[in-house]
Scaffold this motif. Structure first.
Motif, PDB file in Angstrom:
ATOM      1  N   TRP A 190       0.823  -1.212   0.000  1.00  0.00           N
ATOM      2  CA  TRP A 190       0.000   0.000   0.000  1.00  0.00           C
ATOM      3  C   TRP A 190       0.851   1.255   0.000  1.00  0.00           C
ATOM      4  O   TRP A 190       0.537   2.237  -0.680  1.00  0.00           O
ATOM      5  N   ARG A 191       1.956   1.233   0.742  1.00  0.00           N
ATOM      6  CA  ARG A 191       2.836   2.401   0.750  1.00  0.00           C
ATOM      7  C   ARG A 191       3.517   2.580  -0.610  1.00  0.00           C
ATOM      8  O   ARG A 191       3.737   3.710  -1.062  1.00  0.00           O
ATOM      9  N   GLU A 194       0.929   4.034  -2.993  1.00  0.00           N
ATOM     10  CA  GLU A 194       0.690   5.438  -2.636  1.00  0.00           C
ATOM     11  C   GLU A 194       1.811   6.327  -3.172  1.00  0.00           C
ATOM     12  O   GLU A 194       1.576   7.475  -3.565  1.00  0.00           O
ATOM     13  N   ASN A 235      -2.867   3.098   7.211  1.00  0.00           N
ATOM     14  CA  ASN A 235      -2.840   3.379   5.775  1.00  0.00           C
ATOM     15  C   ASN A 235      -4.130   3.851   5.136  1.00  0.00           C
ATOM     16  O   ASN A 235      -4.079   4.429   4.045  1.00  0.00           O
ATOM     17  N   MET A 283      -3.473   6.775   2.717  1.00  0.00           N
ATOM     18  CA  MET A 283      -3.352   6.904   1.267  1.00  0.00           C
ATOM     19  C   MET A 283      -4.377   7.888   0.731  1.00  0.00           C
ATOM     20  O   MET A 283      -5.438   8.119   1.330  1.00  0.00           O
ATOM     21  N   ARG A 284      -4.058   8.478  -0.389  1.00  0.00           N
ATOM     22  CA  ARG A 284      -4.978   9.392  -1.054  1.00  0.00           C
ATOM     23  C   ARG A 284      -6.092   8.608  -1.746  1.00  0.00           C
ATOM     24  O   ARG A 284      -5.941   7.427  -2.060  1.00  0.00           O
ATOM     25  N   THR A 287      -5.186   6.858  -4.869  1.00  0.00           N
ATOM     26  CA  THR A 287      -4.585   5.536  -4.711  1.00  0.00           C
ATOM     27  C   THR A 287      -5.662   4.477  -4.506  1.00  0.00           C
ATOM     28  O   THR A 287      -5.562   3.364  -5.031  1.00  0.00           O
TER      29      THR A 287
END
Length: 300
Positions: A190-191, A194, A235, A283-284, A287
């Motif tokens: 996830w990172r 992002e 996240n 996260m945005r 994303t």
């Protein structure tokens, strides 16, 4: 990226010496030589793998790192990654489970080609198959998991065999060591997404691995629940946290058949709610949409 320099990281608790030797033998016969190999003894001493046949001629050699305590899978991998990054002569790190085996001799070359072709490629996930060539459904990193030979962009990868860009890790950070076991791959995935990196599932890259169940570990249910909560808290946008956790609560109730297992899971869930989860970097929504278009929105 020009042709990347490849390093190898292996973490072991010292209880699989024969499997580690078999894995190192499969590394030694690769048609592209790694720049370095780092082996971490996660709370255990290590045999003299530095003189392992076929690896003594590596430019950077084999580095052995014996840790005083077991830092868990992500913590042990972080130690190897920091050592490899510190040498300055590795661009991509291939991390392999200590009971895995590289079946083909062109794995490292294929990894090099994939990264050389795409400068935004952050993670390459391998296909995991047992001794009979069967891939378990849970080892295919997408919801539609019927065909393990269908590769392409995905939202997660398997910890057993994969490659990581050190340039990516310099921006995203390393593994979440506090997770210790389970869901650390999802957190890193996830990172990475992002930050705009790509994750590729490449079934041509095969790691043979014994058929196992993650529930064989005594702490599985507790850590699965705790880390699932931490994953969401760290996240996800606030609106998605209850959706994600609610979905997994229903799935867990449907899947776990034992009362002790449910109790351990509930205890882990409560631990995840009341304890610190590390830095929160949600996260945005762009994303979230990107993951949705890739077939797996972050709600399941």
């Amino acid at each position: 990226m020009s042709v990347p320099r490849v390093g190898v990281a292996i973490v072991t608790m010292g209880d699989r010496p024969q499997q580690v030797e078999a894995l190192l033998a499969s590394v030694a016969v690769q048609d592209v030589r790694p720049a370095r190999v780092v082996i971490v003894g996660n709370g255990s001493p290590l045999p003299d793998y530095a003189s392992f046949p076929g690896l003594t001629d590596l430019d950077g050699g084999v580095t052995l790192l014996e840790l005083d305590e077991n830092l868990g899978c992500p913590g042990g991998r972080n130690e190897a990654l920091e050592v490899l990054a510190g040498f300055g002569d590795v661009d991509v790190v291939i991390e392999l489970d200590d009971d895995g085996l590289l079946v083909e001799a062109d794995v490292f070359r294929t990894v090099q080609e994939l990264y050389a072709a795409d400068p935004r490629l952050g993670v390459v996930g391998f296909r995991i198959a047992d001794e009979e060539g069967e891939t378990q459904r849970r080892h295919v990193p997408r919801l539609r998991a019927k065909d393990p030979m269908r590769g392409g962009p995905v939202t997660s990868f398997l910890g057993g065999g994969h490659a990581l860009s050190l340039e990516m890790l310099a921006g995203t950070g390393l593994w979440p060591a506090e997770f210790f076991f389970t869901h650390e791959e999802t957190d890193l995935s996830w990172r990475a997404l992002e930050a705009g990196w790509k994750i590729l599932y490449e079934p041509r890259l095969l790691l043979q691995h014994p058929r196992t169940s993650p529930a064989r570990h005594a702490v599985y249910y507790r850590m699965t629940a705790r880390n699932r909560v931490w994953l969401a808290r760290r996240n996800l946008p606030f609106l998605l946290v209850p959706v994600y956790l609610g979905t997994w609560l229903l799935l867990t109730l449907a899947r776990i058949r034992s009362v002790p297992g449910l109790r351990a899971w509930a205890a882990g869930f409560a631990e995840g709610v009341r304890t610190g989860c590390g830095e929160r970097r949600p996260m945005r929504w762009r994303t979230v949409w990107r993951m949705t278009r890739l077939g797996r929105p972050p709600v399941i």
